[in-house]
Design a protein around this motif. Structure first.
Motif, PDB file in Angstrom:
ATOM      1  N   ALA A 123       0.838  -1.206   0.000  1.00 51.94           N
ATOM      2  CA  ALA A 123       0.000   0.000   0.000  1.00 51.94           C
ATOM      3  C   ALA A 123       0.875   1.259   0.000  1.00 51.94           C
ATOM      4  CB  ALA A 123      -0.923  -0.002   1.213  1.00 51.94           C
ATOM      5  N   HIS A 124       1.968   1.214   0.752  1.00 57.64           N
ATOM      6  CA  HIS A 124       2.867   2.372   0.793  1.00 57.64           C
ATOM      7  C   HIS A 124       3.582   2.552  -0.540  1.00 57.64           C
ATOM      8  CE1 HIS A 124       3.320   3.781   5.154  1.00 57.64           C
ATOM      9  NE2 HIS A 124       2.227   3.052   5.089  1.00 57.64           N
ATOM     10  N   THR A 125       3.993   1.433  -1.153  1.00 58.20           N
ATOM     11  CA  THR A 125       4.678   1.521  -2.452  1.00 58.20           C
ATOM     12  C   THR A 125       3.805   2.270  -3.447  1.00 58.20           C
ATOM     13  OG1 THR A 125       5.727  -0.589  -1.984  1.00 58.20           O
ATOM     14  CG2 THR A 125       5.819   0.184  -4.253  1.00 58.20           C
ATOM     15  N   VAL A 126       2.501   1.944  -3.455  1.00 55.61           N
ATOM     16  CA  VAL A 126       1.591   2.563  -4.423  1.00 55.61           C
ATOM     17  C   VAL A 126       1.627   4.084  -4.300  1.00 55.61           C
ATOM     18  CG1 VAL A 126      -0.820   2.820  -5.110  1.00 55.61           C
ATOM     19  CG2 VAL A 126       0.074   0.557  -4.551  1.00 55.61           C
ATOM     20  N   PHE A 127       1.452   4.615  -3.085  1.00 55.22           N
ATOM     21  CA  PHE A 127       1.371   6.083  -3.015  1.00 55.22           C
ATOM     22  C   PHE A 127       2.745   6.747  -3.022  1.00 55.22           C
ATOM     23  CE2 PHE A 127       0.936   5.143   1.614  1.00 55.22           C
ATOM     24  CZ  PHE A 127       1.992   5.910   2.094  1.00 55.22           C
ATOM     25  N   ASP A 145       2.963   8.821   6.682  1.00 54.03           N
ATOM     26  CA  ASP A 145       1.589   8.427   6.389  1.00 54.03           C
ATOM     27  C   ASP A 145       0.879   7.928   7.638  1.00 54.03           C
ATOM     28  OD1 ASP A 145      -0.668   7.514   4.609  1.00 54.03           O
ATOM     29  OD2 ASP A 145      -0.136   5.666   5.663  1.00 54.03           O
ATOM     30  N   ILE A 146      -0.375   8.370   7.789  1.00 49.14           N
ATOM     31  CA  ILE A 146      -1.160   7.874   8.910  1.00 49.14           C
ATOM     32  C   ILE A 146      -2.466   7.236   8.462  1.00 49.14           C
ATOM     33  CG2 ILE A 146      -1.851  10.292   9.412  1.00 49.14           C
ATOM     34  CD1 ILE A 146      -1.821   7.743  12.143  1.00 49.14           C
ATOM     35  N   ILE A 147      -3.201   7.866   7.559  1.00 46.72           N
ATOM     36  CA  ILE A 147      -4.556   7.409   7.268  1.00 46.72           C
ATOM     37  C   ILE A 147      -4.553   6.016   6.633  1.00 46.72           C
ATOM     38  CG2 ILE A 147      -6.705   7.951   6.069  1.00 46.72           C
ATOM     39  CD1 ILE A 147      -5.951  10.859   6.193  1.00 46.72           C
ATOM     40  N   ILE A 148      -3.725   5.840   5.595  1.00 39.62           N
ATOM     41  CA  ILE A 148      -3.701   4.549   4.918  1.00 39.62           C
ATOM     42  C   ILE A 148      -3.175   3.466   5.860  1.00 39.62           C
ATOM     43  CG2 ILE A 148      -2.609   3.291   3.013  1.00 39.62           C
ATOM     44  CD1 ILE A 148      -2.877   6.002   1.433  1.00 39.62           C
ATOM     45  N   SER A 149      -2.113   3.776   6.599  1.00 40.29           N
ATOM     46  CA  SER A 149      -1.565   2.802   7.541  1.00 40.29           C
ATOM     47  C   SER A 149      -2.609   2.407   8.581  1.00 40.29           C
ATOM     48  CB  SER A 149      -0.355   3.380   8.273  1.00 40.29           C
ATOM     49  OG  SER A 149       0.600   3.829   7.360  1.00 40.29           O
ATOM     50  N   LEU A 150      -3.321   3.412   9.076  1.00 44.82           N
ATOM     51  CA  LEU A 150      -4.291   3.182  10.144  1.00 44.82           C
ATOM     52  C   LEU A 150      -5.336   2.142   9.740  1.00 44.82           C
ATOM     53  CD1 LEU A 150      -4.780   4.478  12.932  1.00 44.82           C
ATOM     54  CD2 LEU A 150      -6.425   5.985  11.864  1.00 44.82           C
ATOM     55  N   LEU A 151      -5.795   2.224   8.478  1.00 41.64           N
ATOM     56  CA  LEU A 151      -6.840   1.298   8.047  1.00 41.64           C
ATOM     57  C   LEU A 151      -6.288  -0.024   7.547  1.00 41.64           C
ATOM     58  CD1 LEU A 151      -8.878   4.182   6.948  1.00 41.64           C
ATOM     59  CD2 LEU A 151     -10.098   2.161   7.690  1.00 41.64           C
ATOM     60  N   THR A 198       2.688   1.296  13.083  1.00 39.83           N
ATOM     61  CA  THR A 198       3.768   2.193  12.686  1.00 39.83           C
ATOM     62  C   THR A 198       3.851   3.329  13.705  1.00 39.83           C
ATOM     63  OG1 THR A 198       2.342   3.588  11.344  1.00 39.83           O
ATOM     64  CG2 THR A 198       3.377   1.721  10.244  1.00 39.83           C
ATOM     65  N   LEU A 199       4.920   4.108  13.621  1.00 37.56           N
ATOM     66  CA  LEU A 199       5.114   5.180  14.599  1.00 37.56           C
ATOM     67  C   LEU A 199       3.949   6.180  14.623  1.00 37.56           C
ATOM     68  CD1 LEU A 199       7.089   5.706  16.751  1.00 37.56           C
ATOM     69  CD2 LEU A 199       8.523   6.972  15.167  1.00 37.56           C
ATOM     70  N   PRO A 200       3.485   6.672  13.442  1.00 38.05           N
ATOM     71  CA  PRO A 200       2.321   7.578  13.511  1.00 38.05           C
ATOM     72  C   PRO A 200       1.084   6.922  14.133  1.00 38.05           C
ATOM     73  CG  PRO A 200       3.401   7.821  11.410  1.00 38.05           C
ATOM     74  CD  PRO A 200       4.065   6.660  12.083  1.00 38.05           C
ATOM     75  N   ILE A 201       0.840   5.639  13.852  1.00 41.67           N
ATOM     76  CA  ILE A 201      -0.319   4.977  14.469  1.00 41.67           C
ATOM     77  C   ILE A 201      -0.147   4.944  15.988  1.00 41.67           C
ATOM     78  CG2 ILE A 201      -1.671   2.844  14.635  1.00 41.67           C
ATOM     79  CD1 ILE A 201      -0.875   2.129  11.856  1.00 41.67           C
ATOM     80  N   PHE A 202       1.066   4.637  16.419  1.00 43.40           N
ATOM     81  CA  PHE A 202       1.340   4.586  17.852  1.00 43.40           C
ATOM     82  C   PHE A 202       1.118   5.955  18.499  1.00 43.40           C
ATOM     83  CE2 PHE A 202       4.024   4.853  21.591  1.00 43.40           C
ATOM     84  CZ  PHE A 202       3.727   3.665  22.238  1.00 43.40           C
TER      85      PHE A 202
END
Lengths: 285, 315
Positions: free
Chosen positions: A163-167, A228-234, A242-246
């Motif tokens: 998912a991260h690679t895509v964006f 990134d937070i939103i994509i990771s979060l879901l 990940t760090l932002p989720i934490f």
């Protein structure tokens, strides 16, 4: 805080001279200078407060007591923070690696060529992740991954990396393409005239010249993935914090000084990469 | 010009030319394949799934069951009565959409009011200084949005530096509740997306010929007249571009309303995330996501057409 320093550093010029200059500078519009400085204060003061108080010995984020690295120490001790950092770096590294390679190849195929059929479509597809709102990308990726997971039974952090690679691709693509467009073909043509094979031309001429663009693209991809937070979060499964989720989880539970310290570190990391990037791209001009 | 030798050479060795053309074409698509396939399969294709999901029924534990239904769309306007299964007009979700559009619009206008003078100020500086200013304006954009929003939260909350300072001065005797209000979300949105406003405005204003401004003053125009009749018309493409670039991410914002609105002041982004999370209504979430995307695409279309027109005018 910001107001204090602003009033102290005001230049002491003769008021009449200042006024005269103001009247003759035809570019000036009243109040616009103040607005621009206000804009900088507005953009930076929250960040500055966060950074300054992460070094505060006190638990308070309001009253300054003493400089201390206490919260950084506690943050390093925190197992959750350490795990999240490792996951973030893993995801960002893998996503950056693939996104940069894919973007470089795509840039080679879309620049310095005669316009061809499908070129506009290729552009549109590469930039697609930038055009769709992040939350929409997040939920639709979640829907697809849920189907794949159910069908194959394969789980793991690979999905998050994908998912991260895509964006990251469009972000890596931008500086690489810009760099390629600035390179003219004379060097490569000279190489070919001297009987270099197409591979040799690419390896010995194109790639070394392109390298600053590739670095810039990789750094941009890395920063974007790290932030990134939103994509990771879901998309992230259990244990893939990940760090932002934490950090978001901690903020929801209550504000602690460790969070200020971690936030400052993450902020510092992004700033480091972005300043480096500006510096690299500036040098070529 | 560059194509001319090709055409001249074509009759002599047309076959070789055609072969090398075909090879170039194959090479091109091979180079593009990894990027296009990755984005196509994992960026575009999921949107198709979302479209399909929006016409299905929700599964009990999230996900969907394969039963055609338009409930997800009617749910926006009507509420189904649990007992007699009748539909009653309901504005709950319309309100959330309205709120989001309203907040994004107001934030866009706010960003324009702050961003315009800033962009003009930068454009009127000597070139070396412009780069420093642009760097300072763009820098926050590349840092973590979550952390920037958190930094705003830190200073505007009841125990934050603003409230504490105001109380120490004695202006207020109890915290002035700024957090978890529409005002906080509005401020957060401007804070997050201000660079998107300043950059295109600057790009337009940079091209402004300041001799026009001088000429206007020679003809006894006031500063306000110069602003209204010369500077603002010159900045028009930048104003439109900047407004759209702030409006789009503002409309789909998730983190800002989540942290500064306290999760109670929902925007579309939170509504969508909620449906895929605790509400477990994926079809409804998909429908909301698609509606958001349609609005965004419409705004982008205006942006592209505006950019095209601006290009024609300058070129």
């Amino acid at each position: 805080m910001a107001d204090l320093t602003a009033s102290r550093t005001k230049p002491v010029a003769a008021p009449s001279a200042r006024k005269a200059r103001r009247m003759t500078d035809l570019r000036r519009q009243p109040g616009f200078n103040a607005m621009a400085w206000g804009c900088i204060v507005f953009l930076y003061s929250p960040i500055v407060v966060l950074i300054v108080f992460s070094f505060n010995d006190n638990r308070s984020v309001v009253r300054w007591t003493e400089f201390s690295l206490r919260w950084y120490g506690e943050a390093f001790q925190n197992k959750g923070i350490r795990n999240a950092t490792v996951i973030s770096l893993q995801v960002a590294s893998v996503a950056t690696f693939f996104a940069t390679i894919f973007a470089t190849l795509a840039a080679l195929a879309t620049t310095r060529v005669r316009a061809y059929k499908g070129q506009t479509l290729a552009y549109a597809i590469i930039n697609q992740p930038l055009m769709v709102p992040e939350i929409v990308t997040a939920v639709s990726t979640l829907a697809l991954f849920t189907i794949i997971k159910k069908a194959t039974g394969v789980n793991g952090i690979g999905y998050l990396m994908l998912a991260h690679t895509v964006f990251c691709i469009p972000f890596a693509y931008m500086p690489i393409r810009a760099r390629l467009e600035d390179m003219d073909l004379t060097m490569e043509q000279a190489g070919a005239d001297l009987y270099a094979t197409p591979y040799q031309v690419f390896r010995r001429i194109t790639l070394p010249l392109l390298m600053p663009g590739v670095f810039a693209g990789a750094m941009l991809a890395f920063v974007v993935s790290l932030d990134d937070i939103i994509i990771s979060l879901l998309v992230a499964g259990p244990g893939e914090t990940t760090l932002p989720i934490f950090i978001l989880g901690q903020i929801r539970r209550g504000i602690t000084p460790e969070i200020n310290a971690v936030s400052t570190l993450l902020l510092g990391l992004s700033l480091f990469f972005v300043i480096l990037l500006f510096w690299i791209t500036r040098k070529r001009k | 010009m560059a194509a001319q030798p090709d055409i001249a050479a074509a009759p002599a060795d047309g076959l070789a030319q055609a072969q090398s053309d075909a090879r170039a074409r194959r090479r091109r698509w091979l180079l593009l394949a990894p990027a296009l396939l990755t984005i196509g399969l994992f960026g575009l294709f999921p949107l198709v799934i979302t479209l399909i999901y929006s016409f299905l029924s929700p599964g009990t534990y999230g996900g969907v069951t394969w039963e055609f239904s338009t409930n997800a769309y009617t749910q926006f306007l009507f509420e189904r009565d649990i007992f007699d299964d009748t539909l009653a007009f309901s504005t709950t979700y319309l309100n959330i959409f309205g709120r989001s559009i309203g907040l994004a619009l107001v934030a866009t206008i706010g960003a324009l009011i702050i961003g315009f003078p800033t962009a003009y100020f930068i454009a009127s500086k000597p070139p070396e200084q412009r780069n420093i200013w642009l760097f300072l304006i763009t820098l926050p954009f590349w840092t973590n949005l979550l952390i920037r929003t958190y930094a705003v939260l830190l200073i505007i909350r009841d125990e934050g530096i603003i409230n504490v300072s105001l109380m120490q001065i004695g202006l207020i005797d109890r915290p002035f509740g700024m957090l978890y209000t529409d005002g906080a979300v509005f401020m957060g949105l401007i804070y997050s997306y201000l660079p998107f406003m300043v950059l295109p405005l600057y790009a337009s204003l940079e091209k402004l010929d300041f001799r026009l401004v001088e000429a206007a003053y020679d003809l006894y125009a006031t500063r306000f007249q110069v602003l209204r009749r010369i500077i603002i018309p010159a900045a028009r493409p930048g104003i439109i571009a900047g407004c759209i670039l702030v409006f789009i991410p503002g409309l789909g914002a998730y983190i800002t309303p989540e942290l500064l609105g306290g999760g109670k002041k929902l925007m579309i982004g939170n509504l969508i995330a909620l449906q895929f999370g605790s509400s477990r209504n994926w079809p409804f979430g998909s429908a909301a996501a698609l509606i958001l995307m349609v609005v965004v695409m419409a705004a982008l279309l205006i942006y592209v057409r505006n950019a095209g027109k601006a290009g024609v005018r300058h070129g």
